[in-house]
Design a protein around this motif. Structure first.
Motif, PDB file in Angstrom:
ATOM      1  N   ASN A  72       0.887  -1.417   0.305  1.00  0.00           N
ATOM      2  CA  ASN A  72      -0.123   0.111   0.331  1.00  0.00           C
ATOM      3  C   ASN A  72       0.421   1.695   0.070  1.00  0.00           C
ATOM      4  N   ASN A  73       2.283   1.239   0.403  1.00  0.00           N
ATOM      5  CA  ASN A  73       3.191   2.214   0.545  1.00  0.00           C
ATOM      6  C   ASN A  73       3.682   2.108  -1.146  1.00  0.00           C
ATOM      7  N   ALA A  74       3.583   3.612  -1.548  1.00  0.00           N
ATOM      8  CA  ALA A  74       3.867   4.435  -2.334  1.00  0.00           C
ATOM      9  C   ALA A  74       5.475   4.069  -2.674  1.00  0.00           C
ATOM     10  N   ARG A  75       6.160   3.987  -1.828  1.00  0.00           N
ATOM     11  CA  ARG A  75       7.776   4.794  -1.996  1.00  0.00           C
ATOM     12  C   ARG A  75       7.961   2.882  -1.669  1.00  0.00           C
ATOM     13  N   PHE A  76       7.238   2.357  -0.982  1.00  0.00           N
ATOM     14  CA  PHE A  76       8.082   0.926  -0.784  1.00  0.00           C
ATOM     15  C   PHE A  76       7.351   0.013  -1.754  1.00  0.00           C
ATOM     16  N   CYS A  77       6.736   0.005  -2.673  1.00  0.00           N
ATOM     17  CA  CYS A  77       5.809  -0.035  -4.301  1.00  0.00           C
ATOM     18  C   CYS A  77       7.294   0.068  -4.824  1.00  0.00           C
ATOM     19  N   GLN A  78       7.494   1.270  -4.996  1.00  0.00           N
ATOM     20  CA  GLN A  78       8.398   1.863  -6.257  1.00  0.00           C
ATOM     21  C   GLN A  78       9.699   1.072  -5.696  1.00  0.00           C
ATOM     22  N   LEU A  79      10.306   0.539  -4.526  1.00  0.00           N
ATOM     23  CA  LEU A  79      11.761  -0.189  -3.794  1.00  0.00           C
ATOM     24  C   LEU A  79      11.220  -1.048  -4.806  1.00  0.00           C
ATOM     25  N   LEU A  80      10.033  -1.852  -4.468  1.00  0.00           N
ATOM     26  CA  LEU A  80       9.991  -3.372  -4.802  1.00  0.00           C
ATOM     27  C   LEU A  80       9.608  -3.911  -5.934  1.00  0.00           C
ATOM     28  N   ARG A  81       9.358  -2.516  -7.365  1.00  0.00           N
ATOM     29  CA  ARG A  81       9.986  -3.105  -8.667  1.00  0.00           C
ATOM     30  C   ARG A  81      11.174  -3.132  -9.266  1.00  0.00           C
ATOM     31  N   LYS A  82      11.735  -2.327  -8.461  1.00  0.00           N
ATOM     32  CA  LYS A  82      13.640  -1.752  -9.048  1.00  0.00           C
ATOM     33  C   LYS A  82      13.616  -2.972  -8.437  1.00  0.00           C
ATOM     34  N   LYS A  83      14.018  -3.959  -7.819  1.00  0.00           N
ATOM     35  CA  LYS A  83      14.368  -5.025  -6.586  1.00  0.00           C
ATOM     36  C   LYS A  83      13.823  -6.286  -7.603  1.00  0.00           C
ATOM     37  N   TYR A  84      12.601  -6.270  -7.768  1.00  0.00           N
ATOM     38  CA  TYR A  84      11.888  -7.591  -8.266  1.00  0.00           C
ATOM     39  C   TYR A  84      10.871  -7.575  -9.583  1.00  0.00           C
ATOM     40  N   GLY A  85      11.037  -6.693 -10.235  1.00  0.00           N
ATOM     41  CA  GLY A  85       9.650  -6.271 -11.192  1.00  0.00           C
ATOM     42  C   GLY A  85       9.713  -6.645 -12.342  1.00  0.00           C
ATOM     43  N   HIS A  86      10.949  -7.226 -12.194  1.00  0.00           N
ATOM     44  CA  HIS A  86      12.299  -7.799 -13.873  1.00  0.00           C
ATOM     45  C   HIS A  86      11.758  -9.461 -13.648  1.00  0.00           C
ATOM     46  N   LEU A  87      11.196  -9.744 -12.620  1.00  0.00           N
ATOM     47  CA  LEU A  87      11.111 -11.223 -11.518  1.00  0.00           C
ATOM     48  C   LEU A  87       9.990 -12.002 -12.563  1.00  0.00           C
ATOM     49  N   PRO A  88      10.173 -13.431 -13.161  1.00  0.00           N
ATOM     50  CA  PRO A  88       8.954 -13.796 -14.140  1.00  0.00           C
ATOM     51  C   PRO A  88       8.530 -13.993 -13.246  1.00  0.00           C
ATOM     52  N   ASN A  89       6.834 -13.846 -13.013  1.00  0.00           N
ATOM     53  CA  ASN A  89       5.964 -15.086 -12.416  1.00  0.00           C
ATOM     54  C   ASN A  89       5.441 -13.796 -11.179  1.00  0.00           C
ATOM     55  N   VAL A  90       6.140 -12.884 -10.446  1.00  0.00           N
ATOM     56  CA  VAL A  90       6.121 -11.485  -9.589  1.00  0.00           C
ATOM     57  C   VAL A  90       5.490 -11.073 -10.008  1.00  0.00           C
ATOM     58  N   HIS A  91       4.836 -10.600  -9.270  1.00  0.00           N
ATOM     59  CA  HIS A  91       3.333  -9.333  -9.451  1.00  0.00           C
ATOM     60  C   HIS A  91       3.730  -8.760  -8.269  1.00  0.00           C
ATOM     61  N   ILE A  92       4.173  -7.282  -8.510  1.00  0.00           N
ATOM     62  CA  ILE A  92       4.015  -6.112  -7.743  1.00  0.00           C
ATOM     63  C   ILE A  92       2.643  -5.186  -7.421  1.00  0.00           C
ATOM     64  N   ILE A  93       1.700  -5.361  -6.942  1.00  0.00           N
ATOM     65  CA  ILE A  93       0.991  -4.755  -6.917  1.00  0.00           C
ATOM     66  C   ILE A  93       0.355  -3.530  -5.737  1.00  0.00           C
ATOM     67  N   HIS A  94       0.151  -1.988  -6.185  1.00  0.00           N
ATOM     68  CA  HIS A  94       0.486  -0.620  -5.302  1.00  0.00           C
ATOM     69  C   HIS A  94      -1.258  -0.920  -5.121  1.00  0.00           C
ATOM     70  N   ASP A  95      -1.486  -1.132  -3.626  1.00  0.00           N
ATOM     71  CA  ASP A  95      -3.106  -1.233  -3.247  1.00  0.00           C
ATOM     72  C   ASP A  95      -3.546  -1.754  -2.324  1.00  0.00           C
ATOM     73  N   SER A  96      -3.606  -2.041  -1.148  1.00  0.00           N
ATOM     74  CA  SER A  96      -3.929  -2.558   0.090  1.00  0.00           C
ATOM     75  C   SER A  96      -4.726  -3.571   0.284  1.00  0.00           C
ATOM     76  N   ALA A  97      -4.060  -4.721   0.881  1.00  0.00           N
ATOM     77  CA  ALA A  97      -4.818  -5.880   1.184  1.00  0.00           C
ATOM     78  C   ALA A  97      -6.170  -6.427   0.706  1.00  0.00           C
ATOM     79  N   VAL A  98      -7.426  -5.122   1.600  1.00  0.00           N
ATOM     80  CA  VAL A  98      -8.455  -5.223   1.057  1.00  0.00           C
ATOM     81  C   VAL A  98      -8.717  -5.747  -0.283  1.00  0.00           C
ATOM     82  N   HIS A  99      -8.158  -5.359  -1.459  1.00  0.00           N
ATOM     83  CA  HIS A  99      -8.459  -6.158  -2.209  1.00  0.00           C
ATOM     84  C   HIS A  99      -7.684  -7.023  -2.854  1.00  0.00           C
TER      85      HIS A  99
END
Length: 185
Positions: A72-99
Motif C-alpha cells: 500500500n505504501n507508494a515508496r515501498f512499492c517503487q522500491l519493490l518494482r526496482k528490485k523484483y519487477g524484472h522477475l518472472p511470475n512476480v506481480h507487484i501491486i500498489h494497493d491495499s490488501a483489502v482488495h
C-alpha cells in the motif's frame, strides 16, 4: 539505505507501517518455515515493505510459483518494482490488501497456497483487519496457511476467529521482538 527509508516511512505513517525498522533475517526465516515450497503454486505477500520476507520467499520458491506482492505504501512499492519487477511470475501491486480478492482473480486464480503478511493488525482499523482476514480465509486453499507476525499477543483472538488452528512462535532476534502466527483451517 533501506533502513533509513523504512524509518522515514514509519515516521510519516506509523499506523500503516507498524515498525521502526525492517524485519530481521531471523524473523523472515520463521515466517517461511511452515511453507511447503515444493507444492506451492501461488503465494501472496501483504505489506512486503522493503522485501525482507520477499527475499526469503524468492530464495525458496520453485520456478513456476506465482508470487503476488501487495504493498500500500507508494515508496515501498517503487522500491519493490526496482528490485523484483524484472522477475518472472512476480506481480507487484500498489494497493491495499483489502482488495486481495480482485488481484487473485485478476491473475486467473481461484485460491492461493499461502498468504504471508507483514501488516500491523494491532494498529489497523478494526474493519480493515476484519475485511483482510475474511478474504484471506476465503481465498486460501483448504490446506493453505496464513502466516503473520505481530509485536504483541493482542490480535491472537482475532486470528482465531478466522482460523481453527493458530500456532505461535516467539522471535527474539528482531527489533522489536515479535510473535509469528501460522494459521490454518
Amino acid at each position: 539505505m533501506e533502513w533509513l527509508s523504512f524509518l522515514k516511512q514509519y515516521i510519516q505513517g506509523p499506523r500503516w507501517i507498524g515498525a521502526i525498522a525492517p524485519s530481521s533475517k531471523y524473523l523472515a526465516a520463521k515466517m517461511v518455515k511452515d511453507i511447503a515450497f515444493d507444492r506451492a503454486s501461488c503465494i501472496v505477500e501483504y505489506g512486503p515493505g522493503t522485501g525482507v520476507f520477499t527475499e526469503m520467499l524468492l530464495a525458496n520458491m520453485q520456478p513456476g510459483t506465482v508470487l503476488i506482492l501487495i504493498e500500500n505504501n507508494a515508496r515501498f512499492c517503487q522500491l519493490l518494482r526496482k528490485k523484483y519487477g524484472h522477475l518472472p511470475n512476480v506481480h507487484i501491486i500498489h494497493d491495499s490488501a483489502v482488495h486481495v480478492d480482485q488481484h487473485i482473480q485478476q491473475y486467473g486464480l481461484d485460491k492461493v497456497d499461502y498468504i504471508v503478511s507483514g501488516l500491523p493488525f494491532a494498529s489497523l482499523p478494526a474493519e480493515v483487519s476484519l475485511d483482510i482476514l475474511s478474504k484471506s480465509r476465503q481465498y486460501l486453499k483448504q490446506d493453505g496457511k496464513f502466516i503473520t507476525f505481530q509485536y504483541t499477543l493482542l490480535k491472537r483472538g482475532l486470528l482465531k476467529q478466522f482460523f481453527e488452528n493458530v500456532s505461535m512462535t516467539r522471535v527474539y532476534r528482531n527489533l522489536p521482538p515479535a510473535y509469528v502466527f501460522s494459521c490454518s483451517q
